[in-house]
Design an enzyme around this catalytic site. Structure first.
Site, mmCIF file in Angstrom:
data_model
loop_
_atom_site.group_PDB
_atom_site.id
_atom_site.type_symbol
_atom_site.label_atom_id
_atom_site.label_comp_id
_atom_site.label_asym_id
_atom_site.label_seq_id
_atom_site.Cartn_x
_atom_site.Cartn_y
_atom_site.Cartn_z
ATOM 1 N N ASP A 34 60.475 57.911 -31.448
ATOM 2 C CA ASP A 34 59.940 56.998 -30.723
ATOM 3 C C ASP A 34 59.746 55.889 -31.225
ATOM 4 O O ASP A 34 59.933 54.699 -30.787
ATOM 5 C CB ASP A 34 58.602 57.704 -30.301
ATOM 6 C CG ASP A 34 58.006 57.315 -28.916
ATOM 7 O OD1 ASP A 34 58.579 56.592 -28.124
ATOM 8 O OD2 ASP A 34 56.936 57.539 -28.714
ATOM 9 N N GLY A 124 60.365 67.169 -34.939
ATOM 10 C CA GLY A 124 59.650 66.277 -36.264
ATOM 11 C C GLY A 124 58.237 66.771 -36.388
ATOM 12 O O GLY A 124 57.824 67.796 -36.848
ATOM 13 N N TYR A 126 56.390 67.648 -34.120
ATOM 14 C CA TYR A 126 56.036 68.800 -33.342
ATOM 15 C C TYR A 126 56.554 70.112 -33.881
ATOM 16 O O TYR A 126 56.438 71.189 -33.139
ATOM 17 C CB TYR A 126 56.735 68.478 -31.765
ATOM 18 C CG TYR A 126 55.873 67.746 -30.961
ATOM 19 C CD1 TYR A 126 54.782 67.104 -31.536
ATOM 20 C CD2 TYR A 126 56.376 67.260 -29.622
ATOM 21 C CE1 TYR A 126 54.065 65.938 -30.600
ATOM 22 C CE2 TYR A 126 55.676 66.234 -28.944
ATOM 23 C CZ TYR A 126 54.616 65.745 -29.373
ATOM 24 O OH TYR A 126 53.942 64.600 -28.607
HETATM 25 P P1 ADP Z 1 59.049 65.311 -31.982
HETATM 26 O O1 ADP Z 1 57.588 64.862 -31.825
HETATM 27 O O2 ADP Z 1 59.528 65.604 -30.475
HETATM 28 O O3 ADP Z 1 58.935 66.244 -32.805
HETATM 29 P P2 ADP Z 1 60.217 63.372 -33.794
HETATM 30 O O4 ADP Z 1 60.697 61.951 -33.366
HETATM 31 O O5 ADP Z 1 59.017 63.445 -34.602
HETATM 32 O O6 ADP Z 1 59.863 64.001 -32.535
HETATM 33 O O7 ADP Z 1 61.501 64.222 -34.461
HETATM 34 C C1 ADP Z 1 62.600 64.694 -33.873
HETATM 35 C C2 ADP Z 1 63.676 64.857 -34.810
HETATM 36 O O8 ADP Z 1 64.227 63.319 -34.808
HETATM 37 C C3 ADP Z 1 63.121 65.000 -36.168
HETATM 38 O O9 ADP Z 1 64.512 65.959 -36.505
HETATM 39 C C4 ADP Z 1 63.382 63.742 -37.045
HETATM 40 O O10 ADP Z 1 63.877 63.891 -38.450
HETATM 41 C C5 ADP Z 1 64.359 63.167 -36.246
HETATM 42 N N1 ADP Z 1 64.373 61.527 -36.183
HETATM 43 C C6 ADP Z 1 63.718 60.822 -36.657
HETATM 44 N N2 ADP Z 1 63.869 59.696 -36.578
HETATM 45 C C7 ADP Z 1 65.224 59.460 -36.154
HETATM 46 C C8 ADP Z 1 66.071 58.548 -35.677
HETATM 47 N N3 ADP Z 1 66.009 57.171 -35.917
HETATM 48 N N4 ADP Z 1 67.296 59.016 -35.028
HETATM 49 C C9 ADP Z 1 67.487 60.135 -34.714
HETATM 50 N N5 ADP Z 1 66.738 61.263 -35.123
HETATM 51 C C10 ADP Z 1 65.527 60.861 -35.697
#
Ligand code: ADP
Length: 176
Positions: A34, A124, A126
C-alpha cells in the site's frame, strides 16, 4: 484461460493493465504494498480513494472486497484495491482471502484488463503464513473464470515468498 506467472520483484515496477493493492479498509494508505503504491503512484490515487470513502465506502472497504482507481504515475492502467483478512489462529478466514482474489479478478474483468499483477495478500503486516496464503491465492486464481484476464502475475517481494509460491504451484500442477 488465465495464465499464472510468478515473478520476484516489486509490484510498483510492473507494466500491466492492473496492479492489485493489499490495502487496508480505510483506503487511505498504509505500509507494505500500500505504501509503495501510493509513494510511487503519487497523490492522484489517494484522491480517488478519498472520493470512494466520501461516496459508497463511507465505512471503509470491507475485507474480501475490491474496488478500482487510477494508477496515477505507476506504469499500470489501474490499481485494484482489496483488503485482506488479518491472520487468526482461532478463526478460519480463508474464504475472505480467496474472495480478495476472486473479487479483484471480477473488477479486472469489468475494466477489461488483460494483465493483472497480484501481491501475496495478507502475508505482510496481516501475518498470514506464506505457504497457506500461496495455496489459497494460486487455487483461487486458477479456478476463477474471467473474460479478459490472460495473465495473472504474482509479484513476490523477496526470495522466501517467491520460493513458497513456486513450491506450492509446482505441487498443485503435479496433483493435476
Ligand atoms: P497485508 O497487510 O495484506 O499483509 P503487506 O503489504 O503488509 O499486506 O504485505 C503483503 C505482501 O507484500 C508481503 O509478502 C510483503 O513482503 C509484500 N510486499 C511489500 N512491499 C511490496 C512491493 N513493493 N511489491 C510486492 N510485494 C510487496
Amino acid at each position: 484461460m488465465t495464465n499464472i506467472t510468478l515473478t520476484l520483484g516489486d509490484i510498483t515496477d510492473q507494466s500491466v493493465d492492473a496492479v492489485v493493492n493489499a490495502a487496508n479498509s480505510s483506503l487511505l494508505g498504509g505500509g507494505g504494498v500500500d505504501g509503495a503504491i501510493h509513494r510511487r503512484g503519487g497523490p492522484e490515487i489517494l484522491e480517488e480513494c478519498r472520493a470512494l470513502r466520501a461516496a459508497q465506502y463511507g465505512g471503509g472497504l470491507p475485507a474480501g472486497q475490491a474496488v478500482a482507481t487510477t494508477a496515477g504515475r505507476l506504469p499500470a492502467g489501474w490499481v485494484i484495491h482489496t483488503v485482506g483478512p488479518v491472520w487468526s489462529d482461532t478463526e478460519d478466514r480463508s474464504a475472505t482471502l480467496a474472495s480478495c482474489y476472486r473479487e479483484s479478478l471480477r473488477v479486472a474483468d469489468e475494466l477489461g484488463a488483460r494483465t493483472v499483477a497480484f501481491p501475496a495478500i495478507s502475508t505482510g503486516v496481516y501475518r498470514w503464513p506464506l505457504r497457506d496464503a500461496a495455496r489459497i491465492a494460486l487455487t483461487t486464481v486458477r479456478d476463477t473464470d474471467t473474460r479478459t484476464v490472460t495473465e495473472a502475475r504474482f509479484v513476490l517481494f523477496g526470495q522466501e515468498a517467491y520460493d513458497a509460491f513456486a513450491e506450492v504451484w509446482k505441487g498443485l500442477q503435479q496433483a493435476h
